[in-house]
Motif scaffolding. Structure first.
Motif, short mmCIF file in Angstrom:
data_model
loop_
_atom_site.label_atom_id
_atom_site.label_comp_id
_atom_site.label_asym_id
_atom_site.label_seq_id
_atom_site.Cartn_x
_atom_site.Cartn_y
_atom_site.Cartn_z
N ASP A 16 0.85 -1.19 0.00
CA ASP A 16 0.00 0.00 0.00
C ASP A 16 0.89 1.24 0.00
O ASP A 16 0.97 1.97 0.97
CB ASP A 16 -0.94 -0.02 1.21
N LYS A 18 0.60 3.96 -1.84
CA LYS A 18 -0.08 5.24 -2.09
C LYS A 18 0.84 6.19 -2.88
O LYS A 18 1.04 7.35 -2.53
CB LYS A 18 -0.52 5.89 -0.77
N THR A 39 -0.16 0.23 -4.81
CA THR A 39 -1.19 1.26 -4.93
C THR A 39 -0.59 2.59 -5.36
O THR A 39 0.52 2.95 -4.98
CB THR A 39 -1.97 1.45 -3.61
N GLN A 64 -3.32 -0.81 -8.21
CA GLN A 64 -4.59 -0.37 -7.65
C GLN A 64 -4.55 1.14 -7.48
O GLN A 64 -3.61 1.67 -6.91
CB GLN A 64 -4.84 -1.02 -6.28
N ASP A 66 -5.98 4.19 -5.59
CA ASP A 66 -6.68 4.53 -4.34
C ASP A 66 -7.41 5.85 -4.57
O ASP A 66 -6.80 6.86 -4.88
CB ASP A 66 -5.63 4.67 -3.23
N GLY A 89 -9.70 1.32 -5.84
CA GLY A 89 -9.81 1.24 -4.39
C GLY A 89 -10.62 2.39 -3.81
O GLY A 89 -10.20 3.54 -3.89
#
Length: 169
Positions: A16, A18, A39, A64, A66, A89
């Motif tokens: 994750d 981000k 992500t 993914q 977010d 997400g």
């Protein structure tokens, strides 16, 4: 990530990250660690997302996006699909949960609409067994549960309850 991967080598691992910049570099780092998914922030410039997706295709890792803090999630999700993102997400961050008193469960209609774009859907933000039960009929592939487990006095039992709910789906 490497430690987790060594413990459960057959499980899907999400980094994750981000990612907000240098998408290609972040993909390389996630892949080196053993992640299967990384992500990127959906609110970031298309060039960052394109860079991540391009490198992800080379390295066989999923991306993914977010949607934390994205205002028009459906329109952005359409753009993200065009950029090649694999997973959308839905994420209601902790600060928003506290200040506005909402969770990802309040985004049912948006989740349903974006799912029509034929992308995998991930949800995070205020999930617990009751909220998962509220959302169980939606086309969600990934449920991210944090605080309900980490703040519990019996995290193993809470985890098992949630897994059993999802298995019964």
């Amino acid at each position: 990530i490497r430690k987790i991967k060594s413990i459960v080598p057959d499980k899907i691992i999400v980094a994750d990250t981000k990612t907000a910049d240098a998408g290609d570099v972040e993909v390389e780092i996630a892949k080196l660690g053993g992640a299967n998914i990384m992500t990127v922030l959906g609110i970031m410039d298309d060039s960052t997302i394109h860079s991540a997706v391009k490198k992800a295709r080379e390295l066989d890792i999923l991306v993914q996006a977010d949607l934390i803090n994205v205002k028009n999630v459906y329109e952005r999700a359409k753009e993200l699909k065009q950029l090649g993102v694999d997973i959308i997400g839905f994420h209601v961050g902790l600060d928003v949960q506290k200040s506005r008193g909402i969770s990802v469960a309040d985004l049912k209609s948006e989740i349903r609409k974006v799912s029509e774009l034929d992308l995998l859907i991930s949800i995070a933000g205020g999930l617990n067994k009751d909220r998962i039960l509220e959302l169980i009929d939606l086309p969600v592939s990934i449920y991210v549960v944090g605080g309900a487990i980490t703040r519990s006095k019996e995290p193993k039992n809470v985890s098992k309850e949630i897994v059993n709910i999802l298995k019964g789906r």
